[in-house]
Design an enzyme around this catalytic site. Sequence first.
Site, PDB file in Angstrom:
ATOM      1  NE  ARG A   1      53.064  93.652  52.119  1.00 30.63           N
ATOM      2  CZ  ARG A   1      52.565  93.191  50.969  1.00 30.63           C
ATOM      3  NH1 ARG A   1      52.299  94.031  49.987  1.00 30.63           N
ATOM      4  NH2 ARG A   1      52.320  91.901  50.788  1.00 30.63           N
TER       5      ARG A   1
ATOM      6  CE  LYS B   1      46.024  74.623  51.388  1.00 30.57           C
ATOM      7  NZ  LYS B   1      45.786  76.074  51.474  1.00 30.57           N
TER       8      LYS B   1
ATOM      9  CE1 TYR C   1      43.354  72.934  44.609  1.00 29.32           C
ATOM     10  CE2 TYR C   1      41.798  71.897  43.102  1.00 29.32           C
ATOM     11  CZ  TYR C   1      43.041  72.458  43.343  1.00 29.32           C
ATOM     12  OH  TYR C   1      43.955  72.534  42.333  1.00 29.32           O
TER      13      TYR C   1
END
Lengths: 155, 155, 455, 455
Positions: free
Chosen positions: D297, D163, D207
């Site tokens: 959160r 990537k 992967y």
Amino acid sequence: MTNEEIRALLNLLQSTNVTLFELEQEGVRIKIQKSPLSVGDTLRLPSIRSMGGEVPDSATNVPLQSAPTPRANTRTITAPIVGTFYRSPSPEAAAYVEIGSVVQKGQILCIIEAMKLMNEIESEFDGTVKAIFMENGQSVEYGMPLIEIEIGPEA
Amino acid sequence: MTNEEIRALLNLLQSTNVTLFELEQEGVRIKIQKSPLSVGDTLRLPSIRSMGGEVPDSATNVPLQSAPTPRANTRTITAPIVGTFYRSPSPEAAAYVEIGSVVQKGQILCIIEAMKLMNEIESEFDGTVKAIFMENGQSVEYGMPLIEIEIGPEA
Amino acid sequence: MKNTPPFKKVLVANRGEIALRIIRACREMGVRTVAIYSTADRESLHVRMADEAVCVGPPETNLSYRNIPNIISAAEITQAEAIHPGYGFLSENAHFAEICQSAGVVFIGPSPDSISLMGDKARAKSLMKETGVPVVPGSEGAIVSEEEAMTLSREIGYPLIIKASAGGGGRGMRIVHQESEFDNALHAAQTEAFQAFGSKEVYIEKYFQNPRHVEIQILADTEGRVYALGERDCSIQRRHQKLVEESPSPVLSSRLRQEMSDAAVRAARAAGYVNAGTVEFLVDDRKNFFFIEMNTRIQVEHPVTETLFQYDLVKAQIRIAAGLPVDPPGKSAGHAIECRINAEDPWTFAPSPGHLDRFLVPGGPGVRIDTAFFEGATIPPQYDSLIAKLIVNGRTREEALDRMARALAEFEIEGIRTTIPFHIALMQDEAFRKGTYSTGFVEHFLSRRPWERPS
Amino acid sequence: MKNTPPFKKVLVANRGEIALRIIRACREMGVRTVAIYSTADRESLHVRMADEAVCVGPPETNLSYRNIPNIISAAEITQAEAIHPGYGFLSENAHFAEICQSAGVVFIGPSPDSISLMGDKARAKSLMKETGVPVVPGSEGAIVSEEEAMTLSREIGYPLIIKASAGGGGRGMRIVHQESEFDNALHAAQTEAFQAFGSKEVYIEKYFQNPRHVEIQILADTEGRVYALGERDCSIQRRHQKLVEESPSPVLSSRLRQEMSDAAVRAARAAGYVNAGTVEFLVDDRKNFFFIEMNTRIQVEHPVTETLFQYDLVKAQIRIAAGLPVDPPGKSAGHAIECRINAEDPWTFAPSPGHLDRFLVPGGPGVRIDTAFFEGATIPPQYDSLIAKLIVNGRTREEALDRMARALAEFEIEGIRTTIPFHIALMQDEAFRKGTYSTGFVEHFLSRRPWERPS
């Protein structure tokens, strides 16, 4: 169609469950859409715990916005930020403007205190102060009308 | 179109299950949309399990009531009970009535089979059979129109 | 991978929220549904939600929802294999259960015999006595002589109540607090009974000052499994109409709960009971319990139990009726409470049918709503005033009450009066929150004029 | 008898269903609430339901719901003691949490340091490694040399993914299945990265062919208690947008659940984490799990966990922020699933804002709805497309799926397109019902053209 006729029509529709009304006649086209919800004023549900006696009422009442009727030659300065409205730079000082004061574009009209900062609110127009909608020390939310200016004829 | 006319129109619509009304004539166009539930026809939600392949469709489709428009000199005989409609006392027998048959009050018009019992449905009027709304062997629910009778002038 | 549905098609012989409740259970099991409706209910949600719908009569319930021939015919023309009666209407009608049998349609409920037995209070009571389930002490039938009455009254103990055998509505009724009052009260009751009902027959029973109404939920399948799924405390009632139900009961110890559950299971076994049922008890202030009656149907307040046990009672009913076994209920957790939202004035309880201009239901955690109404619907005046059941659960009773208060405040209904303000006031009431209430609570609560309190 | 509320007043710095969710929690605890709103949300339910409301700006979120000065001022003029950020907007903004602190307002969430730490993926990953929590194997930062890359690729094993460090959107990305392809793929990725981002820096990572996305819910209080409340399987996603979440995950053994829970607790402790948080993992087809990131959160899908544990996570957040201890969660029961109902085309997922001509929500047993919409409301185009969360629970996964299908079919929305048809098709899908799906499932599912199936 006069305002009277429109008012009558609105009254008529108010009591029905009609949600959309369109009428076109004699070059007049009117479209009225209704929300099943009564709108405008913010519902304040009663505190369900008020019995507990632990929760005092809010010390600060944020008033609802009562938009003044705009007139062609007047402009309303609204609050660009949330905070506390002050008419003068300090408690001892005189107010920036009074009703009848002639003001120029860029002149300070009032202050909104937010996060310990004094934010000076300037006039966007040349003209005369026609109304001051807020009390000194009052809380203001975004968009609230603060001061109405009548624009000078040459503005 | 005056407000009076609009009011009359709204009243008219109020009592119906119409949700959208549009009219255009002689330069006047009006559109009225009503809230909220569409009424009248029965919603048939898709079977959420039809994938399972286990549930065959209902063999009997209960048709929706399509009420005929009543006319001044006609009367409709409706189903007083739930069951299966037959036009004759047995499969081999002739139908009790056909369209055009002249009938008398008390004369048998058809049969509704319910709980293995054959219930004879009698005419409540003297007159002429104008319409037969049901097929032989069809399921009927309470209140369904069965047969329309035109009342004789002296009835 | 998917279970075979217990039936292909079920007719729901009811209306309103309970009809919807049954349709929901059926859908989740892959069972097709047939709704019935009166001409007043053509636009009702139960008609819309069912796969098929048959109009069975005019608004009057004896001509529609209680019209046995039309309902059986509706099952026949739609080829429904079973009928679920819900509560009310034909649900405790042994004759209807019998007709279903003879018409080859499964009645989703107990046998006609069980319904008859439990419908006859005297027979039910004597069966319970035989089974060792405590019943309210009293005379067996009418008083024969004054001497016998006096002897019995000593056995029962004071206070006791004298009731006209033919009676009702308080006439021919006397509460006696001590023996010295007994003679006079007996004569007065007999005279009043004769004047009111033409018969001076009276019977006597133990009188409870502050009883609680606590019921045990039962599930029994055809293979002989009988489970008790805890209790529901239904003491919050007005004129014998339940308004609020909760579980666990704030006054039951786990030992008392076990004893009452055992008694209820024993009662169900003795009656050869199959399907869902409820055994109702009075609990006195010394924690003694007494059998009152058994309800042979699903109850209005069944969601309280469903929520606590995460157990679908209506699905269980349908499975049992199909001869399938039911799962053991497992353990319950937390606290659940139900408020009945009625279309009634919140303080006078006068009916208030009409158009729902606004109907915004509460949501969020721990909230369940069972209702067949929606914004724009009209509450017909012909039927009962229950418009929604609001059920909440919490980890503790306090959380459940706070959540109920929150959900009630969220519930917006316009166009009619509802009992929501009553329930909001109740949830804030110190005495109610203490949990020490009895069946007389609502009367006292209303006498304190809760509507004058700022909320 | 009543607990003292943790705060007198809380400002809710959000909109929509999560604002309502927080207001509900506050009301149940006796905490007064202040809503904020943009001029587009004047008529929203969160404004109506709060005790007070302050307009903080125009529709653009950076000028209203992300407008830190106006939000802090709103807290000051209303004398709110604490701010709950919800999810999205300012919820993972360490700067905002810091400003709250300096303004003397409690931020209901973790410390600014925890937010920063977990917001920096590289720092978070290396902390996890130190703590012994497995992370996705790969290079630490950018590849320096071809030799190093080759060595590393052997360690990691194939398939692996290359990537672009500065990347996104698939550019500079190569999946490599065997060593012989590695050289070419590396060069191609570097060239593409340079062309797209001006930097040829790339990194490599293991992967996963068919990973599942499984997250563990954490609660940690200021007294050092850290609890794991089970997992949520969020593998049903489309372009990294979660659509459905369920718990328990159909593929987790109780041993794997325990291992992942332990790892999540260890991660939270290592980070000195306080308040509610979620540790996200990839689970590969051999049941190995790897840390991806930690969300600092409350999550959209928190009701799945609340339902299973009968535990109010938002109340817990508020209590923790007030320095109060949290209760141990206890045991979970049954199966819960959430469908996100979006104002989107069910198959293309194109947004579909508009007027809700009809909005009839499902009800009955085991159904929870979190929505800020109602009949007659308008879905503004400015904000996200989530209009309702539908959460159901059942005793088994099968019951939960059947109940979800039932509730979805009941949910009537007119005036806009919604994802309800997608969810209905999904609940009926054999492959989904088997529970063997991975994050690639939705793409395959859509390629089977479920809209063509008669439903």
